[in-house]
Structures are given as structure tokens and as C-alpha cells.
Design an enzyme around this catalytic site. Structure first.
Site, PDB file in Angstrom:
ATOM      1  N   LYS A  40       1.173   0.136  15.141  1.00 52.69           N
ATOM      2  CA  LYS A  40       2.508   0.115  15.573  1.00 52.69           C
ATOM      3  C   LYS A  40       2.848  -1.196  16.322  1.00 52.69           C
ATOM      4  O   LYS A  40       3.981  -1.573  16.661  1.00 52.69           O
ATOM      5  CB  LYS A  40       2.701   1.331  16.455  1.00 52.69           C
TER       6      LYS A  40
ATOM      7  N   TYR B 170      -9.485   5.476   7.558  1.00 54.98           N
ATOM      8  CA  TYR B 170      -9.550   6.054   8.798  1.00 54.98           C
ATOM      9  C   TYR B 170     -10.705   7.070   8.809  1.00 54.98           C
ATOM     10  O   TYR B 170     -10.384   8.194   8.211  1.00 54.98           O
ATOM     11  CB  TYR B 170      -8.246   6.656   9.406  1.00 54.98           C
TER      12      TYR B 170
ATOM     13  N   TYR C 165       3.952   6.522   9.897  1.00 55.00           N
ATOM     14  CA  TYR C 165       3.140   5.526   9.475  1.00 55.00           C
ATOM     15  C   TYR C 165       3.942   4.538   8.816  1.00 55.00           C
ATOM     16  O   TYR C 165       3.743   3.320   9.346  1.00 55.00           O
ATOM     17  CB  TYR C 165       1.811   6.019   8.444  1.00 55.00           C
TER      18      TYR C 165
ATOM     19  N   PRO D 232      -4.233   0.689  18.762  1.00 56.92           N
ATOM     20  CA  PRO D 232      -4.039   0.033  17.462  1.00 56.92           C
ATOM     21  C   PRO D 232      -4.286   1.214  16.185  1.00 56.92           C
ATOM     22  O   PRO D 232      -3.983   0.962  15.097  1.00 56.92           O
ATOM     23  CB  PRO D 232      -4.907  -1.085  17.186  1.00 56.92           C
TER      24      PRO D 232
ATOM     25  N   HIS E  92       0.898  -1.321  -0.084  1.00 60.55           N
ATOM     26  CA  HIS E  92      -0.107   0.018   0.077  1.00 60.55           C
ATOM     27  C   HIS E  92       0.776   1.240  -0.236  1.00 60.55           C
ATOM     28  O   HIS E  92       1.636   1.342   1.025  1.00 60.55           O
ATOM     29  CB  HIS E  92      -0.848  -0.073   1.184  1.00 60.55           C
TER      30      HIS E  92
HETATM   31  C1  PHB Z   1      -5.969  -4.073  10.825  1.00 64.22           C
HETATM   32  O1  PHB Z   1      -6.196  -4.543   9.741  1.00 64.22           O
HETATM   33  O2  PHB Z   1      -6.540  -4.851  11.891  1.00 64.22           O
HETATM   34  C2  PHB Z   1      -5.584  -2.947  11.179  1.00 64.22           C
HETATM   35  C3  PHB Z   1      -5.070  -2.028  10.109  1.00 64.22           C
HETATM   36  C4  PHB Z   1      -4.515  -0.636  10.785  1.00 64.22           C
HETATM   37  C5  PHB Z   1      -4.774  -0.284  11.997  1.00 64.22           C
HETATM   38  C6  PHB Z   1      -5.243  -0.941  12.820  1.00 64.22           C
HETATM   39  C7  PHB Z   1      -5.801  -2.559  12.554  1.00 64.22           C
HETATM   40  O3  PHB Z   1      -4.411   0.808  12.269  1.00 64.22           O
END
Ligand code: PHB
Ligand code: APR
Length: 390
Positions: free
Chosen positions: A297, A201, A385, A293, A72
Site C-alpha cells: 500500500k 504470500y 488489495y 509492505p 494481475h
Molecule cells: C514487491 O514486489 O516488492 C512486493 C509485492 C507485494 C508486496 C510487497 C512487496 O505485498
């Protein structure tokens, strides 16, 4: 029984450390209190920094990752009913992340360990740590009712937040820093195609939402929920309806819903224990720190910890130098705190807090508008990120 390094825990930290030490010719054994299937059943985030991918390549455990993982270049931020793409690859001059479930990383590491016929004890009960303040530490455990003792040079506490290692340190020798967030994440896994090619997000007045994925056919979604919620209160239909309320119209149009194959609520916490070294005991991964989460990280910090630790132990055995192990805690914590800051910041700008009043909502909106309209702000988010350098 004797070994050079006794590793407690067969999660990503313990397994990756075991493979790195093996690559450096350092004998090690892993003690895991659960069985293999239990460890693999844990659903966790799956966003890998390039540094984490590099470590898996170093130990020869990246073949399936490269075959099945999704590269990505960016993420999307959704707020005010619109989506804004953050081109992280452009902002970091070529860096990307790989989408590959933590379960798959763990599975690949377990398979590699078994293939190398390296020692791992599952269902290890009553693990206890002894004399790690001396240069002859020991680990005791029971298996099938038989007690065992391992004499070793070092103990690596890779046993997660609820493990025995950090609990074995005297209270006056450790300092903890913690922030518990006033909400949780309700997550669902479904065999449905992702709603969008990249992660979304979303900051919405009803609460945070995240659209993620495991592959082109398996999706992972989250909605912020109350800590009073119980997963039994959330039918699949109720989840999908709430998710749709928090997404933009285009995302809603593209959303493919389906039955959940996993559904759970996780609390959010920031936590750091200092230091990460106590004589011949080293803490790594969730045993030493927890991040919310939001910044994905957790797994990546476990990887950088064990990189520092394995490098330090190679130096100790190869060059008879203690410089690396003496500097481990400082070096690891420097990177841990930067990831803690980023994870806290991402969480603060994307979630609705109980005290998010009208002013706070405007500040969040201004932060998000600044993020998507400033190259400098975009670059700052992107470099964190994709992963800060080791
Ligand atoms: C996930 O795919 O479980 C996931 C992806 C990004 C995040 C948190 C969880 O920031
Ligand atoms: N004895 C032996 N093993 C133990 C003990 C114990 N007393 N306590 C815990 N364990 C095992 C757990 O069963 C688990 O398999 O230690 C392992 C710790 O693994 P994780 O909790 O996954 O921690 P870590 O390896 O540091 O990986 C961090 O995992 O939890 C996610 O979000 C986190 O992505 C991050 C990553």
C-alpha cells in the site's frame, strides 16, 4: 525565487504531485536532497492499484507502464503445504492490479518532469521550512554552497519518513500512532523467471515468505527474518534454501534460483501522523504514514494523498475556495487508516510473531481457511488489495 507550491522530496509522492499540479496550471518546484541516480536506486514494492494507474494516465506518464506492466487478476495464499488462489478480479467485478516497479514509476515521472522542463533541484542541502503558519511560507536550501530562499503559497512535505517536513512541526501540534513489528523482511532481486504467474504470500511455521516479480524475467522474493539478522549473514544459497523450506512442493519444483542483483533487510512498521496539514504545510506519502509492505500500500497511499492534495489546490486557485485544503487531512486520513488496517491485518495473519503460540497458530490457520473458503472474506481481502475507492 518564488513559486505557488514548493514540494520537498522527489519520490513518487513529490514527483506525481508535481505533474498533477503542472497539469492543473499550478507552478511548482521540487527540492530533492539526493541525486537522481540515488533516488532511482531504491528498490521498493511494485503493485499498483487502478487508482494509481489512473493518476499516471492523467498526467500522461502511463505509456511504458501499459507496455511493460503486468496485469494481475489474483494472488495466491500458501499455508498448510497448499496454495489457494484468490480471484480478485471476480471478487471485485473486474478490478485488477498492475505489477510495475516503483523505480520505473519514479523514472517515468522524472523523465516527464524533465521533458516538461519543470524545476527540480537535486542535491538540495539543508532544506528548512519557514512561516508555514502564515500565508507567506518560505523554504530555504543550499546548493553548491550557495543559499537560496523560495517564497511560496504552499509547501508539500513529500520527503518521506525521515524527511524534514514532519520534523518541522511543533511536537504539540502533531500526534503519532505507531506499531513496530518484531521482525524484518529479507528481500532479494534476481534475473530469474518468476516461480508462478501471480504473487504467492506464504504463512509457514518458519516464517512468512513472498514470491513477487518485476517482469517475466526478473523476480523479487522475501523471507521474514529476525531484526537481529544482518544481510551479510545471508548468502544467496542460504536465502534460496530458506525460501524453499517455506514454499509448497510445486513452487519449489518451479523455483529458478540465481545470483542476487540486490539483497537487503527492511524493518516493518505501521505509522500515522495526525493531522496531515499545518497551515500552509501539507504532508503526503511516507512523510505522514508508513505501512508494513505486506499489503503493498505504500506507493498507492502516496498516490491517493497527492490526488486529494492536487485536487484541493486546483480548487483553491481555480475557484478561490479553501474547502478542499481545509478537508485534505480528514479525507486523506480516512483512506490512510483503512489501508493501515488492511496492511496490519495481512501482516498479522501471515507472519510468525514471537508470541505466536499453538493457539495463535490455529487462529491464523482458521483465518486463512476462512479467507479461501468464504466469498465474503475473499471479497473483503480483494477490494482492499486492488484499492478502495478514492
Ligand atoms: C514487491 O514486489 O516488492 C512486493 C509485492 C507485494 C508486496 C510487497 C512487496 O505485498
Ligand atoms: N530535503 C529534500 N528531500 C528530502 C529530504 C530533505 N530534508 N528528506 C528526504 N528527502 C527525499 C528523499 O531523498 C526521497 O527521495 O524525499 C523523498 C521521499 O521519497 P519516499 O521516501 O519514496 O516517499 P514517498 O514519495 O512518499 O513514496 C512512498 O516510497 O519509500 C517508499 O514504501 C514507500 O512505496 C512507498 C513510497
Amino acid at each position: 525565487m518564488a513559486t505557488q507550491v514548493a514540494i520537498i522530496g522527489a519520490g513518487p509522492a513529490g514527483l506525481l504531485l508535481g505533474q498533477l499540479l503542472h497539469a492543473y496550471g499550478i507552478d511548482n518546484i521540487i527540492l530533492e536532497r539526493k541525486d537522481r541516480d540515488y533516488v532511482l536506486a531504491r528498490i521498493r514494492a511494485g503493485v499498483l492499484e487502478q487508482g494509481t494507474v489512473g493518476l499516471l494516465e492523467e498526467v500522461g506518464v502511463a505509456e511504458r507502464l501499459h507496455r511493460e506492466g503486468l496485469i494481475h487478476d489474483g494472488i495466491e495464499l500458501a499455508f498448510g503445504g497448499e496454495r489457494h488462489r484468490i480471484d480478485m478480479k471476480k471478487a471485485t467485478r473486474g478490478k485488477t492490479v498492475t505489477i510495475y516497479g516503483q523505480t520505473e514509476v519514479t523514472r517515468d515521472l522524472m523523465d516527464a518532469r524533465d521533458k516538461a522542463q519543470l524545476k527540480i533541484v537535486y542535491d538540495a542541502e539543508d532544506v528548512s521550512l519557514h512561516d508555514f503558519g502564515s500565508d507567506r511560507p518560505r523554504v530555504r536550501y543550499a546548493k553548491d554552497g550557495v543559499s537560496h530562499e523560495i517564497a511560496c503559497d504552499f509547501i508539500a512535505g513529500c520527503d518521506g519518513f525521515h524527511g524534514v517536513s514532519r520534523q518541522s512541526v511543533k511536537a504539540d501540534a502533531i500526534k503519532v500512532f505507531e506499531r513496530v513489528y518484531p521482525f524484518g523482511w529479507l528481500g532479494i532481486l534476481s534475473e530469474t523467471p518468476p516461480v508462478s504467474p501471480e504473487l504467492i504470500y506464504a504463512n509457514h511455521e518458519r516464517g512468512f515468505a513472498l514470491c513477487s516479480m518485476r517482469s517475466h524475467t526478473r523476480s523479487r522474493y522475501y523471507v521474514q527474518c529476525s531484526l537481529d539478522d544482518h544481510v551479510d549473514q545471508w548468502s544467496d544459497d542460504k536465502f534460496w534454501d530458506e525460501l524453499k523450506r517455506r514454499l509448497d512442493p510445486e513452487a519449489v519444483d518451479h523455483l529458478v534460483t540465481g545470483p542476487s542483483i540486490e539483497k537487503s533487510i527492511a524493518p516493518l512498521r505501521s505509522f500515522v501522523a495526525e493531522p496531515m496539514r499545518f497551515g500552509r504545510l501539507f504532508l503526503a506519502g511516507d512523510a505522514a504514514h508508513i505501512v508494513p509492505p505486506t499489503g503493498a500500500k505504500g506507493l498507492n497511499l502516496a498516490a491517493s494523498d497527492v490526488h486529494y492534495l492536487a485536487t484541493a489546490l486546483r480548487e483553491f486557485y481555480g475557484e478561490k475556495s479553501s474547502a478542499g485544503i481545509d478537508d485534505y487531512s480528514r479525507r486523506a486520513l480516512t483512506r490512510v487508516w483503512k489501508a493501515e488496517r488492511f496492511s496490519w491485518w495481512m501482516t498479522s495473519i501471515l507472519h510468525r510473531f514471537p508470541d505466536t503460540d499453538a493457539f495463535s497458530a490455529r487462529i491464523q490457520n482458521a483465518e486463512l481457511n476462512y479467507l479461501v473458503s468464504s466469498n465474503a472474506a475473499t471479497a473483503a481481502l480483494s477490494e482492499n488489495y486492488v484499492g478502495l475507492p478514492y
